[in-house]
Design a protein around this motif. Structure first.
Motif, PDB file in Angstrom:
ATOM      1  N   ASP A 203       0.856  -1.183   0.000  1.00 51.22           N
ATOM      2  CA  ASP A 203       0.000   0.000   0.000  1.00 51.22           C
ATOM      3  C   ASP A 203       0.892   1.233   0.000  1.00 51.22           C
ATOM      4  OD1 ASP A 203      -2.363  -1.465   0.102  1.00 51.22           O
ATOM      5  OD2 ASP A 203      -2.271  -1.624   2.281  1.00 51.22           O
ATOM      6  N   TYR A 204       0.576   2.172  -0.878  1.00 48.35           N
ATOM      7  CA  TYR A 204       1.386   3.375  -0.996  1.00 48.35           C
ATOM      8  C   TYR A 204       0.661   4.584  -0.416  1.00 48.35           C
ATOM      9  CZ  TYR A 204       4.506   0.684  -3.950  1.00 48.35           C
ATOM     10  OH  TYR A 204       5.388  -0.252  -4.404  1.00 48.35           O
TER      11      TYR A 204
ATOM     12  N   THR B 224      -0.181   8.284  -4.572  1.00 49.62           N
ATOM     13  CA  THR B 224      -0.244   7.861  -5.974  1.00 49.62           C
ATOM     14  C   THR B 224      -0.509   9.100  -6.825  1.00 49.62           C
ATOM     15  OG1 THR B 224      -1.088   5.654  -5.419  1.00 49.62           O
ATOM     16  CG2 THR B 224      -1.425   6.428  -7.673  1.00 49.62           C
TER      17      THR B 224
ATOM     18  N   LYS C 185      -0.897  10.482 -10.771  1.00 47.33           N
ATOM     19  CA  LYS C 185      -1.063  10.203 -12.190  1.00 47.33           C
ATOM     20  C   LYS C 185      -0.981  11.527 -12.928  1.00 47.33           C
ATOM     21  CE  LYS C 185      -3.951   6.101 -11.450  1.00 47.33           C
ATOM     22  NZ  LYS C 185      -5.280   5.483 -11.675  1.00 47.33           N
TER      23      LYS C 185
ATOM     24  N   ASP D 126      -3.466  11.324  -5.184  1.00 42.51           N
ATOM     25  CA  ASP D 126      -4.167  10.581  -4.135  1.00 42.51           C
ATOM     26  C   ASP D 126      -3.199  10.420  -2.968  1.00 42.51           C
ATOM     27  OD1 ASP D 126      -5.713   8.978  -2.584  1.00 42.51           O
ATOM     28  OD2 ASP D 126      -5.799   7.280  -3.956  1.00 42.51           O
TER      29      ASP D 126
ATOM     30  N   GLN E 200       2.333   6.953 -13.881  1.00 42.83           N
ATOM     31  CA  GLN E 200       1.899   6.878 -12.488  1.00 42.83           C
ATOM     32  C   GLN E 200       3.114   6.741 -11.586  1.00 42.83           C
ATOM     33  OE1 GLN E 200      -1.633   4.484 -10.922  1.00 42.83           O
ATOM     34  NE2 GLN E 200       0.062   3.149 -10.309  1.00 42.83           N
TER      35      GLN E 200
ATOM     36  N   GLN F  78       4.210   6.128  -7.504  1.00 39.59           N
ATOM     37  CA  GLN F  78       3.728   5.696  -6.198  1.00 39.59           C
ATOM     38  C   GLN F  78       4.872   5.766  -5.197  1.00 39.59           C
ATOM     39  OE1 GLN F  78       1.947   1.854  -7.597  1.00 39.59           O
ATOM     40  NE2 GLN F  78       0.128   2.585  -6.512  1.00 39.59           N
TER      41      GLN F  78
ATOM     42  N   THR G  68       5.903   5.736  -0.779  1.00 44.73           N
ATOM     43  CA  THR G  68       5.616   5.627   0.645  1.00 44.73           C
ATOM     44  C   THR G  68       6.946   5.744   1.366  1.00 44.73           C
ATOM     45  OG1 THR G  68       4.185   4.446   2.200  1.00 44.73           O
ATOM     46  CG2 THR G  68       5.835   3.138   1.036  1.00 44.73           C
TER      47      THR G  68
ATOM     48  N   ARG H 193       7.468  -0.937 -15.606  1.00 46.84           N
ATOM     49  CA  ARG H 193       7.619  -0.327 -14.278  1.00 46.84           C
ATOM     50  C   ARG H 193       9.084  -0.181 -13.922  1.00 46.84           C
ATOM     51  NH1 ARG H 193       3.257  -4.210 -11.257  1.00 46.84           N
ATOM     52  NH2 ARG H 193       1.347  -3.112 -11.882  1.00 46.84           N
TER      53      ARG H 193
END
Length: 260
Positions: free
Chosen positions: A132-133, A136, A138, A198, A226, A228, A230, A248
């Motif tokens: 879970d990040y 996020t 975009k 987000d 995108q 991401q 954390t 990626r």
């Protein structure tokens, strides 16, 4: 027998253009569900992962799992022999020593064939756990490319800080400093021009600019990108390849050295 026919042959050319300066040799893993590639750069600072599902191809056959070890520089040179709108077919046997590339023009008036020797490349597939990040983002891929290019002129590092006010890209070097602020955009004329942020909690991480610039060589693959993030975890930069795959990149943040 392995056979993969790609009507949009330019996809493969764009993938190689994105990877060839970052990775020298790579293992293409081919299974009944598609092709994957995973490799680290020579300094082991970044990791890339490519997925092309079987539905990306007009025709796809892989009777049993095979590994195609290739030098990406050589593969890229072969790709230059194909026009951007050529249909590309890759073929090999079940226990391959070579991989054959066939290029066909859309109208069928020209075709060519090249055979590349394969090599044994050490490497193992790294399991990347789902995570879970906190953030996020975009955004238009060309916008990220411009930001990385512009700020890399001033510094070797790129700080990405996300707060409730938006996202800030910042660098500082001997010659000066620069920053770019982006806010959320949801009503652009084109959907790919929107900026979505987000955020569950604020995050600020610093990365090596040169790698960020390498990653943005994948810009031609997708109109959007995108990111991401954390805390204390690698950044994930993802370019979608239509509905049939993705490219990626993973990059660990730079750790500030203690003043002591």
């Amino acid at each position: 027998m392995f056979e993969a026919r790609l009507v949009q042959g330019s996809i493969l050319k764009k993938v190689l253009d994105a990877l060839k300066e970052l990775i020298t040799d790579a293992r293409w893993e081919c299974t009944s569900t598609g092709m994957t590639l995973q490799a680290m750069d020579s300094s082991h600072a970044s990791l890339c992962g490519l997925l092309l599902r079987e539905d990306a191809f007009e025709k796809y056959r892989c009777d049993r799992q095979i590994t195609l070890g290739m030098n990406l520089g050589v593969m890229s040179k072969i790709m230059r022999c194909a026009s951007n709108d050529d249909i590309i077919t890759m073929q090999s046997e079940d226990d391959p020593d070579t991989l054959t590339f066939k290029f066909e023009s859309k109208e069928g008036e020209r075709d060519s064939e090249y055979e590349v020797k394969l090599s044994d490349i050490d490497g193992e597939h790294l399991g990347i756990p789902d995570q879970d990040y906190s953030v996020t983002i975009k955004m238009p891929s060309h916008e990220l490319a411009r930001i990385c290019r512009d700020l890399s002129q001033l510094g070797d590092t790129l700080e990405i800080a996300v707060t409730k006010n938006g996202v800030q890209f910042r660098t500082e070097g001997d010659a000066g400093q620069g920053k770019v602020n982006l806010k959320q955009v949801t009503n652009a004329d084109k959907e790919e021009d929107n900026i979505s942020i987000d955020m569950e909690e604020p995050v600020s991480l610093t990365f090596a600019s040169r790698y960020m610039c390498f990653f943005t060589k994948a810009t031609p693959l997708s109109p959007t990108v995108q990111l991401q993030m954390t805390k204390d975890s690698p950044l994930v930069v993802e370019y979608k390849i239509g509905d049939s795959g993705h490219l990626r990149f993973f990059l660990a943040p730079k750790i500030e050295e203690d003043e002591n």
